[in-house]
Design a protein around this motif. Sequence first.
Motif, PDB file in Angstrom:
ATOM      1  N   ARG A  58       0.816  -1.210   0.000  1.00 33.30           N
ATOM      2  CA  ARG A  58       0.000   0.000   0.000  1.00 33.30           C
ATOM      3  C   ARG A  58       0.851   1.261   0.000  1.00 33.30           C
ATOM      4  N   THR A  59       1.909   1.254   0.776  1.00 33.60           N
ATOM      5  CA  THR A  59       2.687   2.479   0.952  1.00 33.60           C
ATOM      6  C   THR A  59       3.884   2.574   0.019  1.00 33.60           C
ATOM      7  N   GLN A  60       4.180   1.512  -0.720  1.00 36.90           N
ATOM      8  CA  GLN A  60       5.352   1.468  -1.591  1.00 36.90           C
ATOM      9  C   GLN A  60       6.643   1.667  -0.823  1.00 36.90           C
ATOM     10  N   LYS A  61       6.639   1.291   0.451  1.00 38.34           N
ATOM     11  CA  LYS A  61       7.843   1.340   1.266  1.00 38.34           C
ATOM     12  C   LYS A  61       8.183  -0.064   1.728  1.00 38.34           C
ATOM     13  N   SER A  62       9.463  -0.333   1.864  1.00 35.36           N
ATOM     14  CA  SER A  62       9.889  -1.683   2.222  1.00 35.36           C
ATOM     15  C   SER A  62      10.002  -1.882   3.726  1.00 35.36           C
ATOM     16  N   SER A  63       9.941  -0.782   4.485  1.00 34.33           N
ATOM     17  CA  SER A  63      10.138  -0.847   5.946  1.00 34.33           C
ATOM     18  C   SER A  63      11.451  -1.540   6.280  1.00 34.33           C
ATOM     19  N   THR A  64      12.450  -1.288   5.442  1.00 30.67           N
ATOM     20  CA  THR A  64      13.738  -1.971   5.574  1.00 30.67           C
ATOM     21  C   THR A  64      14.874  -0.962   5.653  1.00 30.67           C
ATOM     22  N   ILE A  65      15.810  -1.236   6.565  1.00 30.20           N
ATOM     23  CA  ILE A  65      17.002  -0.413   6.749  1.00 30.20           C
ATOM     24  C   ILE A  65      18.197  -1.198   6.217  1.00 30.20           C
ATOM     25  N   GLY A  66      18.989  -0.590   5.371  1.00 26.65           N
ATOM     26  CA  GLY A  66      20.179  -1.244   4.839  1.00 26.65           C
ATOM     27  C   GLY A  66      21.423  -0.842   5.621  1.00 26.65           C
ATOM     28  N   LEU A  98      10.274  -2.960  11.741  1.00 25.95           N
ATOM     29  CA  LEU A  98      11.233  -2.660  10.680  1.00 25.95           C
ATOM     30  C   LEU A  98      12.168  -3.845  10.497  1.00 25.95           C
ATOM     31  N   ARG A  99      12.685  -3.963   9.295  1.00 29.27           N
ATOM     32  CA  ARG A  99      13.633  -5.031   9.000  1.00 29.27           C
ATOM     33  C   ARG A  99      15.010  -4.429   8.733  1.00 29.27           C
ATOM     34  N   VAL A 100      16.037  -5.231   8.943  1.00 29.99           N
ATOM     35  CA  VAL A 100      17.411  -4.816   8.651  1.00 29.99           C
ATOM     36  C   VAL A 100      17.955  -5.715   7.555  1.00 29.99           C
ATOM     37  N   LEU A 101      18.430  -5.110   6.490  1.00 31.95           N
ATOM     38  CA  LEU A 101      19.026  -5.841   5.378  1.00 31.95           C
ATOM     39  C   LEU A 101      20.536  -5.628   5.406  1.00 31.95           C
ATOM     40  N   LEU A 102      21.283  -6.710   5.500  1.00 31.88           N
ATOM     41  CA  LEU A 102      22.742  -6.641   5.517  1.00 31.88           C
ATOM     42  C   LEU A 102      23.290  -6.835   4.110  1.00 31.88           C
ATOM     43  N   PHE A 103      24.313  -6.056   3.781  1.00 30.90           N
ATOM     44  CA  PHE A 103      24.985  -6.240   2.496  1.00 30.90           C
ATOM     45  C   PHE A 103      26.477  -6.061   2.696  1.00 30.90           C
ATOM     46  N   THR A 104      27.257  -6.536   1.767  1.00 29.34           N
ATOM     47  CA  THR A 104      28.708  -6.421   1.853  1.00 29.34           C
ATOM     48  C   THR A 104      29.218  -5.449   0.796  1.00 29.34           C
ATOM     49  N   ALA A 105      30.393  -4.897   1.032  1.00 27.44           N
ATOM     50  CA  ALA A 105      31.026  -3.980   0.085  1.00 27.44           C
ATOM     51  C   ALA A 105      32.531  -3.993   0.338  1.00 27.44           C
TER      52      ALA A 105
END
Length: 349
Positions: A58-66, A98-105
């Motif tokens: 509905r809100t077009q937001k992922s509720s996710t923090i990267g 809220l969710r937390v999405l982990l990524f590497t760099a």
Amino acid sequence: MGAQPTVLDVALAAGVSRQTVSNVLNAPEMVRQGTRERVEAAILDLGYRPHASARRLRTQKSSTIGIRLDPITTDGISGSILDRFLHALTEQADRKNLRVLLFTAAGPEDEIAQFGRLSDGADVDAFVLTSTFHGDPRTEWLIERGQSFVTFGRPWGIDDMADPEHLWVDVDGRHGLREATTHLLAGGARRIGFLGWPTGSGTGDDRRLGWLEAMRSDSGLSADELAVLEVAAEDGVNFGAEAMRRLELAAGTLDAVVCTSDSLALGALMATAGRLPVIGYDNTPVAASIGFSSVEQPLDEVATGVLDLLTGAHGGRVTTETSASDPRHRMVAPRLVVRDGPSVIAAAR
């Protein structure tokens, strides 16, 4: 366990339509105050929780923090701080749905590329940055694109304490090392050495100032005497041991040592076989298990501050609608954890 309450359950309990409940959840300004309060009371009474997937549609937001997952350090000591921060952030984010999405760099430029990919794909709504440094290109990239973000760490640049476009939470390392040095001075130590990182790290420079302020104030030593009491080294146990040997050669007699990290502190303890009081920084599990004093960063408070800035009035970024009175930065005070001293260093040397 019974079935979870639905929007229809809330509507029936409040005596309104399902659409009114949806409006209260997603556009409360559209609903009259009395009706809104009645629906909110029903939500609270039933323990209803909006379905996250439906809300995102509905809100077009992922509720996710990267947030970037930092690489494992060679000695596995200092890296535990960011691990603990990630745990605190994830636990508190979950309580806010809220969710937390982990990524590497591989580095700052690679991290910026990840920002672009995750933003373009609407995978995340905001970013949390760690390990900030002088001239950090990541923050400029995010500011230029109006992306929501908060950093764990100051900008470390011009006007770093009051930059209006950069929301940050940090731990006052200067205060922490000043407290550690003052504690040793109060116990009778005067020639207190300092093992720090090379100049320019921001965080390390700030912690060094805490040691220097306390020494200038209460040690009774001259500037020349203080100059021989500090040595810089890359972070790591072996680097700390080598730096400690250099410090003793240059300074002669020492009463104690304070360090920018627990890795350097462990190296100093190994080089001296534990014969000098040593205080580290970060209060890692290594400091607790071996038994040396260390400055603890209150990571739960840091995580709380980060999420407050992401979800509060600012929403992770400063806009013309944001009141200047809304706090944009948060400095958290660390605490000194005092221990009797190691009992196993001499045997492990």
